[in-house]
Design a protein around this motif. Structure first.
Motif, mmCIF file in Angstrom:
data_model
loop_
_atom_site.group_PDB
_atom_site.id
_atom_site.type_symbol
_atom_site.label_atom_id
_atom_site.label_comp_id
_atom_site.label_asym_id
_atom_site.label_seq_id
_atom_site.Cartn_x
_atom_site.Cartn_y
_atom_site.Cartn_z
ATOM 1 N N ASP A 78 0.826 -1.216 0.000
ATOM 2 C CA ASP A 78 0.000 0.000 0.000
ATOM 3 C C ASP A 78 0.860 1.267 0.000
ATOM 4 O O ASP A 78 0.568 2.221 -0.728
ATOM 5 N N ALA A 79 1.931 1.289 0.814
ATOM 6 C CA ALA A 79 2.813 2.464 0.876
ATOM 7 C C ALA A 79 3.523 2.680 -0.459
ATOM 8 O O ALA A 79 3.627 3.816 -0.940
ATOM 9 N N TYR A 81 2.520 1.689 -3.433
ATOM 10 C CA TYR A 81 1.514 2.078 -4.415
ATOM 11 C C TYR A 81 1.162 3.562 -4.267
ATOM 12 O O TYR A 81 1.137 4.304 -5.251
ATOM 13 N N ALA A 82 0.926 3.990 -3.049
ATOM 14 C CA ALA A 82 0.573 5.401 -2.799
ATOM 15 C C ALA A 82 1.721 6.324 -3.197
ATOM 16 O O ALA A 82 1.495 7.382 -3.803
ATOM 17 N N ALA A 83 2.958 5.949 -2.878
ATOM 18 C CA ALA A 83 4.117 6.769 -3.236
ATOM 19 C C ALA A 83 4.243 6.875 -4.755
ATOM 20 O O ALA A 83 4.525 7.945 -5.293
ATOM 21 N N LEU A 85 1.823 6.603 -7.055
ATOM 22 C CA LEU A 85 0.759 7.456 -7.586
ATOM 23 C C LEU A 85 1.051 8.928 -7.315
ATOM 24 O O LEU A 85 0.821 9.785 -8.176
ATOM 25 N N ALA A 86 1.582 9.227 -6.127
ATOM 26 C CA ALA A 86 1.871 10.610 -5.751
ATOM 27 C C ALA A 86 2.977 11.224 -6.604
ATOM 28 O O ALA A 86 3.025 12.447 -6.765
#
Length: 128
Positions: A78-79, A81-83, A85-86
């Motif tokens: 999750d971390a 993936y979020a990084a 996308l950001a």
């Protein structure tokens, strides 16, 4: 099995920001640029390199190719993936989460980097 993975980029500064964030989310250090303009990442015994193509042609992504990274748990997926996308990555395939795979149940996330390379982060899940 492999010594390294290298992907091409048309914008090394953008790619460095993306991969610094992506690998930073899983405990990696920022990439180091060598004298030839390549950016090297070393983490958990693996080497990943981003470079401009040496033939001077534009970088393109592999159709059907995926580069897979191992996570220790779903929170790390999750971390990561979020990084991604950001920092300009884009979601691809199914949403991040549990999947049935040919290797058994796994928690996975798929992204494309800013140059279109397809990336996967996954960790095995215990069978139900």
């Amino acid at each position: 099995m492999y010594t390294h993975i290298m992907v091409g980029s048309n914008d090394l500064a953008r790619s460095k920001r993306f991969y610094d964030a992506l690998f930073g989310a899983i405990g990696g250090k920022p990439g180091m640029e060598d004298g030839r303009g390549r950016v090297f990442y070393r983490h958990s015994g693996a080497v990943f390199i981003v470079t401009r193509p040496i033939d001077g042609e534009p970088a393109t992504h592999a159709n059907g190719g995926t580069i897979g990274f191992r996570a220790v748990d779903p929170a790390q997926v999750d971390a990561w993936y979020a990084a991604g996308l950001a920092e300009g990555g884009s979601a691809t395939e199914e949403p991040v989460g549990p999947r049935k795979t040919g290797l058994g149940p796994a928690y996975t996330g798929y992204l494309r980097d800013p140059d279109g390379n397809k990336l996967c982060m996954a960790c095995p899940m215990p069978a139900a």
